[in-house]
Design a protein around this motif. Structure first.
Motif, PDB file in Angstrom:
ATOM      1  N   ILE A  72      -1.343   2.094  -0.629  1.00 45.09           N
ATOM      2  CA  ILE A  72      -1.125   1.315   0.591  1.00 45.09           C
ATOM      3  C   ILE A  72       0.267   1.621   1.143  1.00 45.09           C
ATOM      4  CG2 ILE A  72      -0.953  -0.998   1.562  1.00 45.09           C
ATOM      5  CD1 ILE A  72      -2.831  -1.951  -0.676  1.00 45.09           C
ATOM      6  N   PRO A  73       0.378   2.048   2.403  1.00 39.30           N
ATOM      7  CA  PRO A  73       1.697   2.346   2.969  1.00 39.30           C
ATOM      8  C   PRO A  73       2.617   1.138   2.939  1.00 39.30           C
ATOM      9  CG  PRO A  73      -0.047   3.226   4.372  1.00 39.30           C
ATOM     10  CD  PRO A  73      -0.714   2.350   3.353  1.00 39.30           C
ATOM     11  N   ALA A  74       3.894   1.388   2.786  1.00 42.73           N
ATOM     12  CA  ALA A  74       4.885   0.315   2.731  1.00 42.73           C
ATOM     13  C   ALA A  74       5.023  -0.370   4.088  1.00 42.73           C
ATOM     14  CB  ALA A  74       6.231   0.889   2.290  1.00 42.73           C
ATOM     15  N   GLU A  75       5.651  -1.524   4.077  1.00 40.08           N
ATOM     16  CA  GLU A  75       5.882  -2.261   5.307  1.00 40.08           C
ATOM     17  C   GLU A  75       6.669  -1.402   6.293  1.00 40.08           C
ATOM     18  OE1 GLU A  75       7.944  -6.476   6.806  1.00 40.08           O
ATOM     19  OE2 GLU A  75       7.810  -5.979   4.664  1.00 40.08           O
ATOM     20  N   GLY A  76       6.197  -1.389   7.509  1.00 45.13           N
ATOM     21  CA  GLY A  76       6.832  -0.559   8.531  1.00 45.13           C
ATOM     22  C   GLY A  76       6.179   0.801   8.676  1.00 45.13           C
ATOM     23  N   TYR A  77       5.311   1.145   7.741  1.00 46.93           N
ATOM     24  CA  TYR A  77       4.615   2.436   7.768  1.00 46.93           C
ATOM     25  C   TYR A  77       3.094   2.241   7.774  1.00 46.93           C
ATOM     26  CZ  TYR A  77       9.165   4.341   6.350  1.00 46.93           C
ATOM     27  OH  TYR A  77      10.492   4.691   6.283  1.00 46.93           O
ATOM     28  N   GLU A  78       2.637   1.099   8.266  1.00 45.77           N
ATOM     29  CA  GLU A  78       1.215   0.763   8.177  1.00 45.77           C
ATOM     30  C   GLU A  78       0.307   1.771   8.880  1.00 45.77           C
ATOM     31  OE1 GLU A  78       3.619  -1.292   9.007  1.00 45.77           O
ATOM     32  OE2 GLU A  78       3.534  -3.074   7.730  1.00 45.77           O
ATOM     33  N   ALA A  79       0.813   2.421   9.924  1.00 40.26           N
ATOM     34  CA  ALA A  79      -0.006   3.355  10.690  1.00 40.26           C
ATOM     35  C   ALA A  79      -0.014   4.761  10.090  1.00 40.26           C
ATOM     36  CB  ALA A  79       0.482   3.413  12.141  1.00 40.26           C
ATOM     37  N   TYR A  80       0.687   4.966   9.003  1.00 40.94           N
ATOM     38  CA  TYR A  80       0.754   6.294   8.373  1.00 40.94           C
ATOM     39  C   TYR A  80      -0.538   6.570   7.598  1.00 40.94           C
ATOM     40  CZ  TYR A  80       5.729   7.137   9.338  1.00 40.94           C
ATOM     41  OH  TYR A  80       6.932   7.385   9.934  1.00 40.94           O
ATOM     42  N   VAL A  81      -0.865   7.849   7.492  1.00 40.56           N
ATOM     43  CA  VAL A  81      -2.044   8.268   6.734  1.00 40.56           C
ATOM     44  C   VAL A  81      -1.609   9.228   5.637  1.00 40.56           C
ATOM     45  CG1 VAL A  81      -3.564   7.994   8.727  1.00 40.56           C
ATOM     46  CG2 VAL A  81      -2.545  10.235   8.260  1.00 40.56           C
ATOM     47  N   HIS A  82      -2.500   9.432   4.662  1.00 36.10           N
ATOM     48  CA  HIS A  82      -2.158  10.280   3.520  1.00 36.10           C
ATOM     49  C   HIS A  82      -2.269  11.767   3.863  1.00 36.10           C
ATOM     50  CE1 HIS A  82      -1.712   7.235   0.343  1.00 36.10           C
ATOM     51  NE2 HIS A  82      -2.548   6.534   1.082  1.00 36.10           N
ATOM     52  N   ASP A  83      -1.272  12.511   3.425  1.00 42.56           N
ATOM     53  CA  ASP A  83      -1.274  13.973   3.554  1.00 42.56           C
ATOM     54  C   ASP A  83      -1.916  14.529   2.285  1.00 42.56           C
ATOM     55  OD1 ASP A  83      -0.813  16.608   4.117  1.00 42.56           O
ATOM     56  OD2 ASP A  83       1.283  16.330   4.692  1.00 42.56           O
TER      57      ASP A  83
END
Length: 211
Positions: A72-83
């Motif tokens: 689960i992405p950290a707070e502030g990075y919620e819109a990030y996806v896995h590379d």
């Protein structure tokens, strides 16, 4: 990966006879450290050192993997996806503590094309774009010239941002591009007919034309 439990070297007493067989006894190392690291991409680059790192414990040669919570992405990075291509999500614990599991996350962007005042195509949005990717190709309705379609008498000039800046060539953030238009150049013919000796001032006549 193993600890030596017993051998002639750590046994007490003396040997009077020649040793013809030596037995060593081993046990797997316990409480061996391994790491889980998180890397968050910024402006198309991953940092050399992790944004976050945790040390965990397991037995040597144990098969370990990241948890659902780790993903689960950290707070502030919620819109990030896995590379996915870069990640190391599982592995076997090594006795020297060298195992490192790595989680890579990157932002995704979207680009929207709007018709503007003279366009007659539907608004179009492209999502899931990486930083630095080329601007996506417009897939909507086009005219005979292959360019976005506009009202009769108007030609597509290009794309601009909602702030009026010209479109770039690559994706760097979420962006909305609005079509610019110019009046189409239409060819027409003016014919003059002469009767006898009557002549016309051609330049004056053209100046008086009102289209």
């Amino acid at each position: 990966n193993y600890n030596v439990l017993n051998s002639p070297e750590n046994s007490s007493g003396f040997y009077e006879e020649e040793v013809t067989e030596v037995k060593y006894y081993y046990s797997l190392k316990k409480d061996v450290e391994y790491k889980v690291e998180w890397y968050y991409q910024e402006q198309g680059q991953y940092p050399e050192t992790p944004n976050k790192s945790e040390t965990r414990i397991a037995d040597a040669l144990a098969e370990v993997e990241v948890t659902e919570e780790d993903m689960i992405p950290a707070e502030g990075y919620e819109a990030y996806v896995h590379d996915i291509e870069k990640e190391i999500l599982e592995g076997k614990v090594q006795g020297d503590g060298s195992l490192v599991l790595k989680i890579y996350l990157k932002p995704q962007f979207k680009v929207t094309y709007k018709p503007g005042e003279q366009g007659i195509f539907e608004e179009e949005t492209h999502e899931g774009l990486d930083y630095g990717a080329s601007l996506p190709e417009f897939k909507g309705e086009v005219g005979e010239d292959g360019k976005p379609k506009g009202k009769d008498g108007w030609e597509f000039k290009g794309w601009k941002t909602e702030d009026g800046e010209p479109a770039g060539k690559t994706v760097t953030k979420d962006e909305v591009y609005v079509a610019e238009w110019k009046k189409a150049e239409i060819e027409y013919t003016v014919e003059y007919y002469y009767d006898g000796e009557i002549t016309y001032d051609l330049k004056k006549e053209i100046a008086n034309l009102n289209f």
